[in-house]
Motif scaffolding. Structure first.
Motif, PDB file in Angstrom:
ATOM      1  N   GLY A 184      36.541  24.506  96.128  1.00 36.97           N
ATOM      2  CA  GLY A 184      35.512  25.059  95.497  1.00 36.97           C
ATOM      3  C   GLY A 184      34.430  24.071  95.512  1.00 36.97           C
ATOM      4  O   GLY A 184      33.166  24.392  95.084  1.00 36.97           O
ATOM      5  N   ILE A 185      34.572  22.909  96.505  1.00 38.84           N
ATOM      6  CA  ILE A 185      33.593  22.114  96.605  1.00 38.84           C
ATOM      7  C   ILE A 185      32.878  22.069  97.811  1.00 38.84           C
ATOM      8  O   ILE A 185      33.682  21.891  98.926  1.00 38.84           O
ATOM      9  CB  ILE A 185      34.173  20.518  96.003  1.00 38.84           C
ATOM     10  CG1 ILE A 185      34.998  20.656  94.823  1.00 38.84           C
ATOM     11  CG2 ILE A 185      33.043  19.505  96.207  1.00 38.84           C
ATOM     12  CD1 ILE A 185      34.099  20.871  93.680  1.00 38.84           C
ATOM     13  N   LYS A 186      31.461  21.994  98.027  1.00 42.56           N
ATOM     14  CA  LYS A 186      30.950  22.127  99.225  1.00 42.56           C
ATOM     15  C   LYS A 186      30.397  20.736 100.009  1.00 42.56           C
ATOM     16  O   LYS A 186      30.189  20.616 100.868  1.00 42.56           O
ATOM     17  CB  LYS A 186      29.668  23.216  99.127  1.00 42.56           C
ATOM     18  CG  LYS A 186      30.309  24.612  98.836  1.00 42.56           C
ATOM     19  CD  LYS A 186      29.140  25.625  98.513  1.00 42.56           C
ATOM     20  CE  LYS A 186      29.681  26.928  98.202  1.00 42.56           C
ATOM     21  NZ  LYS A 186      28.746  27.905  97.959  1.00 42.56           N
ATOM     22  N   SER A 187      29.607  20.181  98.976  1.00 40.17           N
ATOM     23  CA  SER A 187      29.015  19.074  99.443  1.00 40.17           C
ATOM     24  C   SER A 187      29.568  17.578  99.695  1.00 40.17           C
ATOM     25  O   SER A 187      30.754  17.673  99.272  1.00 40.17           O
ATOM     26  CB  SER A 187      27.621  18.666  98.502  1.00 40.17           C
ATOM     27  OG  SER A 187      28.261  18.272  97.262  1.00 40.17           O
TER      28      SER A 187
ATOM     29  N   GLY B  18      30.144  15.994  96.605  1.00 46.00           N
ATOM     30  CA  GLY B  18      31.093  16.635  95.695  1.00 46.00           C
ATOM     31  C   GLY B  18      32.645  16.278  96.156  1.00 46.00           C
ATOM     32  O   GLY B  18      33.566  16.174  95.276  1.00 46.00           O
TER      33      GLY B  18
END
Lengths: 232, 198
Positions: free
Chosen positions: B170-173, B176
């Motif tokens: 659920g983490i994109k960057s 992150g």
């Protein structure tokens, strides 16, 4: 899709979507408007009605794309609105998020190193967002103003379309901040403080995504049309 | 849901070969078009998601921009001269005759998977060993290209791994993902402070 018109009551807009509150504030509209319509309030406040409707509709509906005739207003109006939004972020939302996070950190028990990571992440995000805002205000907006004043002598290589693609990262990081807290950080913090932070964050997320969409569906097409006219 | 794919290609070998590879996935529906004009006509009339394979000199620059604006359409250039790559500005992939069939299918899948509006549920699955390895590089600031070179895999494969990592976590960057990697002990912070990584 619910499209607001000039005949709608202003109070109905807000009832339909509370997130419009800061949006109407950016136009200088304050509460206490009785049962006046959008048109009446726009006239009273000297606001371009079609511009106001384009903004609130784009904000309210993700799929809304204003018809060409609605796009007749001056891009300068759009810039003013966007600057108001930036001000809302830099002077209200970001300091609020920061103080809520600090508060949360100082009220956490042992094992708060993890929240320390969140703070580092947030600081980096804030820095990038502020830089993004500065770039818009120092590069993109002056470019648009120059364009309107028939002045193409600078920044020949720049096109408004280049600016459109720069939003994704700023949005992704809010998503990440939320997911890190919801899913991965040990809950050694005060639950209420964390909830407050997350609620502020989710409001901000919605606002900034709509803000980016307004830039993409209203400012960019409008400026592209002017570019086409001038550069052929 | 079937995945519509258009091929515009004069050379029989490339056209038929590409079609055969794409049809390995029974969901793919391959349509051969004779000309770029046919595509433009189609683009105006219909609005479903599509992937279009065509030579890199098939369209004028302005037409490419026009097509690229429509996020439902993914252009993939087929080049006989270049190696496979992704153009950073336009996001357009170019495949070469050396590009493997798996990679081609991945490019197509990634376009149809990204369901607009339909957010994928987080799968919450554990990351595989390979994904952790990729994540370690990402968190340490390596670009997709650098990771591809280090691990001797294609850049498309790196991108697919990254997509899977994002779906699972659920983490994109990048920053992150770095926080995630530190939290999960996937990268070691003994010798380097988190402040330098994030």
């Amino acid at each position: 899709m619910q499209i607001f018109t000039e005949k709608d009551k202003m109070v109905a807009l807000i009832k339909a979507n509370y997130h419009l509150l800061p949006v109407i504030n950016r136009f200088g509209i304050k509460l206490g408007f009785g049962d006046k319509t959008v048109e009446q309030i726009c006239i009273e406040n000297g606001i371009d009605k079609s511009f106001f409707l384009a903004i609130v509709n784009a904000f309210h509906n993700e799929d809304y794309f204003p018809e060409q005739e609605l796009l007749s207003f001056s891009p300068l109006l759009i810039l003013d609105y966007l600057k108001q939004t930036h001000k809302y972020y830099t002077e209200y939302i970001l300091p609020k998020l920061e103080s809520q996070l600090t508060n949360m950190l100082s009220n956490s028990g042992p094992g708060k190193e993890e929240i320390g990571l969140i703070e580092l992440f947030y600081k980096k995000y804030e820095k990038e967002l502020l830089q993004h805002i500065r770039d818009e205000e120092n590069v993109v907006f002056p470019y648009v103003v120059n364009l309107i004043n028939n002045n193409l002598n600078e920044k020949r290589d720049f096109r408004i379309i280049d600016f459109k693609n720069e939003h994704t990262n700023v949005e992704n990081q809010i998503n990440d901040l939320r997911n890190l807290l919801l899913m991965y950080i040990s809950p050694v913090y005060d639950q209420d403080l964390c909830n407050e932070f997350l609620i502020t964050l989710s409001r901000f997320e919605k606002d900034i995504m709509d803000h980016a969409r307004i830039e993409d569906v209203i400012l960019v097409p409008r400026v592209m049309a002017i570019e086409k006219e001038m550069r052929g | 849901m079937s995945c519509r794919i258009f091929i515009i290609q004069n050379e029989d070998i490339i056209r038929e070969g590409l079609a055969a590879i794409l049809k390995r996935n029974p969901l793919n529906e391959v349509v051969i078009l004779d000309s770029a004009d046919q595509l433009m006509k189609h683009v105006k009339e219909r609005s479903e998601k599509r992937v279009v394979f065509c030579p890199d000199d098939c369209f004028r620059h302005s037409a490419i921009e026009e097509i690229n604006k429509n996020r439902k359409i993914k252009l993939v250039f087929v080049s006989v001269r270049d190696n496979g790559f992704i153009d950073k500005n336009s996001g357009i992939s170019t495949i070469s005759i050396e590009t493997g069939s798996r990679e081609i299918l991945e490019i197509v899948n990634s376009h149809f998977d990204d369901g607009e509006g339909v957010k994928k549920e987080l799968t919450g699955e554990e990351l595989t060993k390979r994904e952790k390895e990729i994540l370690r590089f990402v968190a340490s600031g390596f670009s997709n290209k650098q990771i591809a070179d280090k691990l001797y895999i294609s850049i498309h494969t790196v991108i697919t791994h990254r997509k899977n990592i994002t779906e699972k976590t659920g983490i994109k960057s990048v920053s992150g993902l770095t926080v995630y990697a530190i939290l999960k002990g996937i990268i070691d912070t003994e010798n380097i402070s988190p402040a330098e990584l994030i």
